[in-house]
Design an enzyme around this catalytic site. Sequence first.
Site, mmCIF file in Angstrom:
data_model
loop_
_atom_site.group_PDB
_atom_site.id
_atom_site.type_symbol
_atom_site.label_atom_id
_atom_site.label_comp_id
_atom_site.label_asym_id
_atom_site.label_seq_id
_atom_site.Cartn_x
_atom_site.Cartn_y
_atom_site.Cartn_z
ATOM 1 N N HIS A 219 0.650 -0.627 0.031
ATOM 2 C CA HIS A 219 -0.293 0.152 -0.148
ATOM 3 C C HIS A 219 0.613 1.362 -0.018
ATOM 4 O O HIS A 219 0.325 2.341 -0.417
ATOM 5 C CB HIS A 219 -0.934 -0.192 1.449
ATOM 6 C CG HIS A 219 -0.189 0.464 2.229
ATOM 7 N ND1 HIS A 219 0.956 -0.645 2.759
ATOM 8 C CD2 HIS A 219 0.051 1.443 2.953
ATOM 9 C CE1 HIS A 219 0.442 -0.259 3.885
ATOM 10 N NE2 HIS A 219 0.786 1.387 4.196
HETATM 11 C C1 UD1 Z 1 -1.895 6.088 5.122
HETATM 12 C C2 UD1 Z 1 -0.521 6.697 5.948
HETATM 13 C C3 UD1 Z 1 0.627 5.127 5.912
HETATM 14 C C4 UD1 Z 1 -0.168 4.328 7.032
HETATM 15 C C5 UD1 Z 1 -1.590 3.917 5.970
HETATM 16 C C6 UD1 Z 1 -2.126 2.304 6.350
HETATM 17 C C7 UD1 Z 1 -0.940 8.669 5.718
HETATM 18 C C8 UD1 Z 1 0.879 9.978 4.930
HETATM 19 N N1 UD1 Z 1 -0.282 7.377 5.357
HETATM 20 O O1 UD1 Z 1 -1.984 5.673 4.265
HETATM 21 O O2 UD1 Z 1 1.313 5.772 6.571
HETATM 22 O O3 UD1 Z 1 0.636 3.473 6.385
HETATM 23 O O4 UD1 Z 1 -2.880 4.732 6.013
HETATM 24 O O5 UD1 Z 1 -2.645 2.338 6.398
HETATM 25 O O6 UD1 Z 1 -0.714 8.994 6.200
HETATM 26 N N2 UD1 Z 1 -9.113 4.809 0.599
HETATM 27 C C9 UD1 Z 1 -10.316 4.205 0.964
HETATM 28 N N3 UD1 Z 1 -11.179 3.732 1.935
HETATM 29 C C10 UD1 Z 1 -10.090 4.287 3.311
HETATM 30 C C11 UD1 Z 1 -9.416 4.828 3.428
HETATM 31 C C12 UD1 Z 1 -8.036 5.423 1.977
HETATM 32 O O7 UD1 Z 1 -11.140 3.959 -0.412
HETATM 33 O O8 UD1 Z 1 -10.770 3.738 3.872
HETATM 34 C C13 UD1 Z 1 -7.966 4.756 -0.504
HETATM 35 C C14 UD1 Z 1 -8.798 6.924 -0.644
HETATM 36 O O9 UD1 Z 1 -8.247 6.566 -2.574
HETATM 37 C C15 UD1 Z 1 -7.375 7.822 -0.127
HETATM 38 C C16 UD1 Z 1 -6.834 6.152 -0.281
HETATM 39 O O10 UD1 Z 1 -6.852 4.972 -0.203
HETATM 40 O O11 UD1 Z 1 -7.188 8.591 -1.660
HETATM 41 C C17 UD1 Z 1 -5.181 7.234 0.315
HETATM 42 O O12 UD1 Z 1 -5.542 6.936 1.643
HETATM 43 P P1 UD1 Z 1 -4.852 7.660 2.773
HETATM 44 O O13 UD1 Z 1 -5.617 7.567 4.132
HETATM 45 O O14 UD1 Z 1 -4.261 9.075 2.477
HETATM 46 O O15 UD1 Z 1 -3.201 6.945 2.510
HETATM 47 P P2 UD1 Z 1 -3.075 5.811 3.397
HETATM 48 O O16 UD1 Z 1 -2.388 5.069 1.584
HETATM 49 O O17 UD1 Z 1 -4.038 4.881 3.421
HETATM 50 N N1 UDP Z 2 -4.026 -5.313 8.671
HETATM 51 C C1 UDP Z 2 -4.807 -5.889 9.155
HETATM 52 N N2 UDP Z 2 -5.773 -6.246 8.295
HETATM 53 C C2 UDP Z 2 -5.270 -5.587 6.515
HETATM 54 C C3 UDP Z 2 -3.890 -5.281 7.051
HETATM 55 C C4 UDP Z 2 -3.350 -5.134 7.758
HETATM 56 O O1 UDP Z 2 -5.584 -6.240 10.260
HETATM 57 O O2 UDP Z 2 -5.938 -6.360 6.051
HETATM 58 C C5 UDP Z 2 -2.958 -5.070 10.152
HETATM 59 C C6 UDP Z 2 -1.883 -5.404 10.143
HETATM 60 O O3 UDP Z 2 -1.807 -6.777 10.777
HETATM 61 C C7 UDP Z 2 -1.256 -4.484 11.303
HETATM 62 C C8 UDP Z 2 -1.414 -3.251 10.106
HETATM 63 O O4 UDP Z 2 -3.366 -3.738 10.342
HETATM 64 O O5 UDP Z 2 -1.585 -4.568 12.417
HETATM 65 C C9 UDP Z 2 -0.996 -2.929 10.133
HETATM 66 O O6 UDP Z 2 -1.576 -2.030 9.349
HETATM 67 P P1 UDP Z 2 -0.936 -1.545 7.648
HETATM 68 O O7 UDP Z 2 -0.203 -2.166 6.824
HETATM 69 O O8 UDP Z 2 -2.148 -1.025 6.671
HETATM 70 O O9 UDP Z 2 -0.009 -0.122 7.699
HETATM 71 P P2 UDP Z 2 1.548 0.398 7.977
HETATM 72 O O10 UDP Z 2 1.748 0.064 9.562
HETATM 73 O O11 UDP Z 2 2.511 0.033 6.521
HETATM 74 O O12 UDP Z 2 1.181 1.827 8.698
#
Ligand code: UD1
Ligand code: UDP
Length: 382
Positions: A219
């Site tokens: 992601h």
């Molecule tokens: C964010 C965090 C990242 C973290 C990740 C965990 C920042 C800058 N990044 O990244 O550090 O590792 O969360 O998962 O804060 N979207 C949906 N549904 C949701 C949420 C997001 O469709 O419930 C889609 C939207 O298109 C959105 C994109 O995902 O624009 C990115 O979401 P965003 O929260 O901006 O960043 P992440 O890539 O999720």
């Molecule tokens: N996780 C989850 N379901 C998923 C993918 C990840 O519950 O489908 C959990 C995972 O076990 C970990 C956390 O989400 O505890 C990690 O989140 P993510 O990879 O979104 O973000 P990051 O750690 O890179 O910020």
Amino acid sequence: MIKILTIIGARPQIIKAAALSRAIKNNFSNKIEEIIVHTGQHYDENMSNVFFDELGIPNPTYNLNTGSGNHGKQTASMIKDIEDVLLKEKPNCIVLYGDTNSTLAGAIAASKIHIPVIHIEAGLRSFNKSMPEEINRIMCDHVSTLLFSPTKSGYDNLVKEGFKENNTPPYSFNNPRIYHCGDVMYDNSLYFSMIADQKTDVLQKNNLEKNNFILATIHRNNNTDEPLRLNSLFRSMNKISLENKIKIVLPLHPRTAKLLSQNLSEDVYASLKSNTHIVIIPPVSFLEMISLEKNASIIMTDSGGVQKEAFFFQKPCIILRSETEWVELVNCGSAKIADANDTSIMQAYHYFSKTSDLTYPALFGNGKAAEFICEEILKYIK
Ligand code: UD1
Ligand code: UDP
């Protein structure tokens, strides 16, 4: 009684916060009142709500419903709304997790009105400021009062950035206290590991055989948004799964799901679609994720949290990034940085599929990091 205000927003923060909420409920309910504020950064059912019941997290008192957006717009909206809540609730401190935009917004809103910031997962550095997370964590650390690093290298990073090891109380953002303590994610993995297999059927549902599949997550924004990298990652997964007749299960983050058809070349997309060894599923619940992690043979990921959970469950990890904040995992030899490079990913896969003497020393505490953090908050936050 002190009042703490916890900010959650993105999936990993909701999960991390479960450890502190559990510690408060079990051991400190007569001393700490917790108000939970959900920024709404993540909002899909399977990115947010699914975790509350399963992990026993109290419902947020506030949901700011921020939603998705460019960094500036998203963060600014959160800052404004978090400030309103802080002014209303007047907590003794704010508790922030990790390095997301929700973390940064909480740090800016609270520090500007002189509410002490407690940063859990302080000190981690990738030394790559093109990652939004690197900016967020550096800025949050430098306005924090109590900084809890889960690793020794994180603690050392803070010292190198000028944080003093011998400050004495009272602590403030001008006189902060740094800690090397355990990891709240380890607390959670230990706590939920026992029940994960009993309470979920994610293996059966996806026809996965124990210790005979790869778990992958992708992601990170540079992997999803840069077509060359995304193609490389999926080309490698296609190749590994087909050549070795091994399933790769991929609970796909919505960000990645939305970009697959747009950023994959026609041939990679077509071979992915026809490859029955790659099982793409929606994001799973935490218990399902733990069950997948415990039973996978190898984990491939660009996630920070999943890298660590691979280590907790003693699984080799191929890191799909050019660097990691969790350097200990690589130094131990149980994780390899392969970036989004086909050759390095294949080499790491072949190495781990033939190596069985990897070691997983106890680097992340004793499963009681959350209790320790609560005790320190009670000692120093008035
Ligand atoms: C964010 C965090 C990242 C973290 C990740 C965990 C920042 C800058 N990044 O990244 O550090 O590792 O969360 O998962 O804060 N979207 C949906 N549904 C949701 C949420 C997001 O469709 O419930 C889609 C939207 O298109 C959105 C994109 O995902 O624009 C990115 O979401 P965003 O929260 O901006 O960043 P992440 O890539 O999720
Ligand atoms: N996780 C989850 N379901 C998923 C993918 C990840 O519950 O489908 C959990 C995972 O076990 C970990 C956390 O989400 O505890 C990690 O989140 P993510 O990879 O979104 O973000 P990051 O750690 O890179 O910020």
